[in-house]
Design a protein around this motif. Structure first.
Motif, PDB file in Angstrom:
ATOM      1  N   MET A   1       0.874  -1.189   0.000  1.00  0.00           N
ATOM      2  CA  MET A   1       0.000   0.000   0.000  1.00  0.00           C
ATOM      3  C   MET A   1       0.905   1.231   0.000  1.00  0.00           C
ATOM      4  O   MET A   1       1.822   1.334   0.814  1.00  0.00           O
ATOM      5  CB  MET A   1      -0.860   0.013   1.273  1.00  0.00           C
ATOM      6  CG  MET A   1      -1.867  -1.132   1.271  1.00  0.00           C
ATOM      7  SD  MET A   1      -2.891  -1.050   2.736  1.00  0.00           S
ATOM      8  CE  MET A   1      -1.725  -1.567   3.992  1.00  0.00           C
ATOM      9  N   PHE A  79     -11.139 -11.510   4.143  1.00  0.00           N
ATOM     10  CA  PHE A  79     -11.021 -10.301   4.972  1.00  0.00           C
ATOM     11  C   PHE A  79     -11.983 -10.469   6.131  1.00  0.00           C
ATOM     12  O   PHE A  79     -13.194 -10.535   5.929  1.00  0.00           O
ATOM     13  CB  PHE A  79     -11.425  -9.060   4.167  1.00  0.00           C
ATOM     14  CG  PHE A  79     -10.358  -8.467   3.308  1.00  0.00           C
ATOM     15  CD1 PHE A  79      -9.546  -9.276   2.528  1.00  0.00           C
ATOM     16  CD2 PHE A  79     -10.153  -7.098   3.281  1.00  0.00           C
ATOM     17  CE1 PHE A  79      -8.562  -8.730   1.718  1.00  0.00           C
ATOM     18  CE2 PHE A  79      -9.179  -6.542   2.470  1.00  0.00           C
ATOM     19  CZ  PHE A  79      -8.383  -7.354   1.693  1.00  0.00           C
ATOM     20  N   GLU A 103      -8.568   4.021  -2.502  1.00  0.00           N
ATOM     21  CA  GLU A 103      -7.501   3.211  -3.095  1.00  0.00           C
ATOM     22  C   GLU A 103      -7.959   2.627  -4.415  1.00  0.00           C
ATOM     23  O   GLU A 103      -9.156   2.657  -4.733  1.00  0.00           O
ATOM     24  CB  GLU A 103      -7.120   2.082  -2.126  1.00  0.00           C
ATOM     25  CG  GLU A 103      -8.247   1.081  -1.929  1.00  0.00           C
ATOM     26  CD  GLU A 103      -7.927   0.000  -0.917  1.00  0.00           C
ATOM     27  OE1 GLU A 103      -7.351   0.319   0.136  1.00  0.00           O
ATOM     28  OE2 GLU A 103      -8.259  -1.164  -1.186  1.00  0.00           O
ATOM     29  N   HIS A 105      -6.806  -0.656  -7.470  1.00  0.00           N
ATOM     30  CA  HIS A 105      -5.944  -1.767  -7.891  1.00  0.00           C
ATOM     31  C   HIS A 105      -5.785  -1.627  -9.410  1.00  0.00           C
ATOM     32  O   HIS A 105      -6.710  -1.960 -10.159  1.00  0.00           O
ATOM     33  CB  HIS A 105      -6.562  -3.098  -7.479  1.00  0.00           C
ATOM     34  CG  HIS A 105      -6.948  -3.108  -6.020  1.00  0.00           C
ATOM     35  ND1 HIS A 105      -6.014  -3.087  -5.001  1.00  0.00           N
ATOM     36  CD2 HIS A 105      -8.156  -3.089  -5.402  1.00  0.00           C
ATOM     37  CE1 HIS A 105      -6.636  -3.053  -3.834  1.00  0.00           C
ATOM     38  NE2 HIS A 105      -7.918  -3.037  -4.045  1.00  0.00           N
ATOM     39  N   GLN A 110     -11.455  -6.561  -8.126  1.00  0.00           N
ATOM     40  CA  GLN A 110     -11.436  -7.081  -6.759  1.00  0.00           C
ATOM     41  C   GLN A 110     -12.875  -7.262  -6.297  1.00  0.00           C
ATOM     42  O   GLN A 110     -13.667  -6.302  -6.343  1.00  0.00           O
ATOM     43  CB  GLN A 110     -10.709  -6.129  -5.808  1.00  0.00           C
ATOM     44  CG  GLN A 110     -10.581  -6.657  -4.388  1.00  0.00           C
ATOM     45  CD  GLN A 110      -9.885  -5.700  -3.459  1.00  0.00           C
ATOM     46  OE1 GLN A 110     -10.205  -4.505  -3.458  1.00  0.00           O
ATOM     47  NE2 GLN A 110      -8.943  -6.184  -2.658  1.00  0.00           N
ATOM     48  N   PHE A 112     -15.587  -8.602  -3.371  1.00  0.00           N
ATOM     49  CA  PHE A 112     -15.827  -8.909  -1.957  1.00  0.00           C
ATOM     50  C   PHE A 112     -17.198  -9.587  -1.834  1.00  0.00           C
ATOM     51  O   PHE A 112     -18.218  -8.981  -2.172  1.00  0.00           O
ATOM     52  CB  PHE A 112     -15.824  -7.635  -1.110  1.00  0.00           C
ATOM     53  CG  PHE A 112     -14.457  -7.049  -0.878  1.00  0.00           C
ATOM     54  CD1 PHE A 112     -13.856  -6.250  -1.833  1.00  0.00           C
ATOM     55  CD2 PHE A 112     -13.780  -7.284   0.316  1.00  0.00           C
ATOM     56  CE1 PHE A 112     -12.604  -5.698  -1.618  1.00  0.00           C
ATOM     57  CE2 PHE A 112     -12.525  -6.731   0.549  1.00  0.00           C
ATOM     58  CZ  PHE A 112     -11.938  -5.943  -0.434  1.00  0.00           C
ATOM     59  N   CYS A 187      -1.735  -2.084  -5.230  1.00  0.00           N
ATOM     60  CA  CYS A 187      -2.666  -1.149  -4.583  1.00  0.00           C
ATOM     61  C   CYS A 187      -2.067   0.245  -4.488  1.00  0.00           C
ATOM     62  O   CYS A 187      -0.920   0.401  -4.072  1.00  0.00           O
ATOM     63  CB  CYS A 187      -3.008  -1.644  -3.168  1.00  0.00           C
ATOM     64  SG  CYS A 187      -4.242  -0.655  -2.325  1.00  0.00           S
ATOM     65  N   GLU A 189      -2.933   4.131  -2.884  1.00  0.00           N
ATOM     66  CA  GLU A 189      -3.819   4.759  -1.900  1.00  0.00           C
ATOM     67  C   GLU A 189      -3.687   6.278  -1.949  1.00  0.00           C
ATOM     68  O   GLU A 189      -2.593   6.799  -2.193  1.00  0.00           O
ATOM     69  CB  GLU A 189      -3.446   4.300  -0.478  1.00  0.00           C
ATOM     70  CG  GLU A 189      -3.933   2.924  -0.114  1.00  0.00           C
ATOM     71  CD  GLU A 189      -3.755   2.657   1.383  1.00  0.00           C
ATOM     72  OE1 GLU A 189      -2.985   3.366   2.034  1.00  0.00           O
ATOM     73  OE2 GLU A 189      -4.429   1.739   1.881  1.00  0.00           O
TER      74      GLU A 189
HETATM   75  N1  LIG Z   1      -5.745  -1.265   1.898  1.00  0.00           N
HETATM   76  C1  LIG Z   1      -6.015  -2.568   1.651  1.00  0.00           C
HETATM   77  O1  LIG Z   1      -5.757  -3.476   2.440  1.00  0.00           O
HETATM   78  N2  LIG Z   1      -6.583  -2.826   0.494  1.00  0.00           N
HETATM   79  C2  LIG Z   1      -7.035  -4.129   0.150  1.00  0.00           C
HETATM   80  O2  LIG Z   1      -8.098  -4.046  -0.744  1.00  0.00           O
HETATM   81  C3  LIG Z   1      -5.951  -4.915  -0.465  1.00  0.00           C
HETATM   82  O3  LIG Z   1      -6.109  -6.145  -0.557  1.00  0.00           O
HETATM   83  O4  LIG Z   1      -4.974  -4.299  -0.927  1.00  0.00           O
END
Ligand SMILES: NC(=O)N[C@@H](O)C(=O)O
Length: 200
Positions: A1, A79, A103, A105, A110, A112, A187, A189
């Motif tokens: 990150m 998660f 953030e 990717h 992604q 969830f 990722c 941010e």
């Molecule tokens: N910040 C964070 O953990 N983002 C997640 O979506 C990840 O898997 O990177």
């Protein structure tokens, strides 16, 4: 990150709304059978005991375009997300959430999928924003409430907040993502002083 930029902006208000396939289409996709059954391409499955709705959300791996050239693997992560209670508040009788991070990717979708959560519950809050010159356009943030039987897929490069669980206890998500272990490629941010989302 990686922190790309700290933007000291004041309150940006978006009011959370219920999710719909149409409303979220610009940001990726959803899996919400009750909302998608009518328009979906369907077939029978499991010896006639299941209706199969096909290709309902995107799964994309664009790591071939990543600078490092390091290949990614498709990963199912879990998660165990706890409600960020310190970021909830109220203003004039309205429940609020203060979002401090967006953030993205850059090379993968992604997804969830909440596990073990009632369809009747407001399970989690999804905050997204369009891109503006490589950063979130935080003046066009949108926020959506997802139920316990609805999943979110963030499109490749879609700016979004980390998961925001709305219940009182943790919520487990099955998370499908591609990763190559290169921080900047997995990722990006952006950190904010605080954007306020109205929840009701
Ligand atoms: N910040 C964070 O953990 N983002 C997640 O979506 C990840 O898997 O990177």
């Amino acid at each position: 990150m990686v922190v790309i930029q700290t933007v000291d902006n004041s309150t940006v208000v978006a009011k959370a709304k219920p999710i719909s396939p149409q409303a979220f289409a610009a940001y990726g996709g959803i899996l919400a059978c009750d909302l998608q059954m009518a328009g979906a391409s369907q077939s029978s499955a499991n010896q006639g005991t299941a209706v199969k709705l096909m290709k309902m959300a995107p799964v994309t791996n664009n790591y071939a375009n990543a600078p490092s050239g390091k290949p990614a693997t498709a990963n199912w992560n879990i998660f165990r997300s706890s409600p960020p209670k310190h970021l909830f508040g109220s203003s004039n009788g309205t429940k609020t959430y203060t979002s401090k991070v967006l953030e993205r990717h850059p090379y993968t979708t992604q997804t969830f999928v909440p596990m073990g959560c009632s369809r009747d519950l407001d399970a989690f809050l999804v905050i997204v924003a369009p891109d503006k010159e490589g950063l979130p356009d935080y003046e066009k943030v949108e926020a959506f409430i997802f139920k316990g039987d609805q999943s979110v897929t963030y499109g490749v490069g879609t700016w979004h907040a980390p998961m925001v669980v709305l219940g009182d206890t943790h919520l487990d998500f099955a998370v499908l993502v591609h990763e190559n272990g290169v921080d900047l490629e997995d990722c990006e941010e952006v950190v904010y002083s605080g954007m306020t989302i109205e929840l009701n």
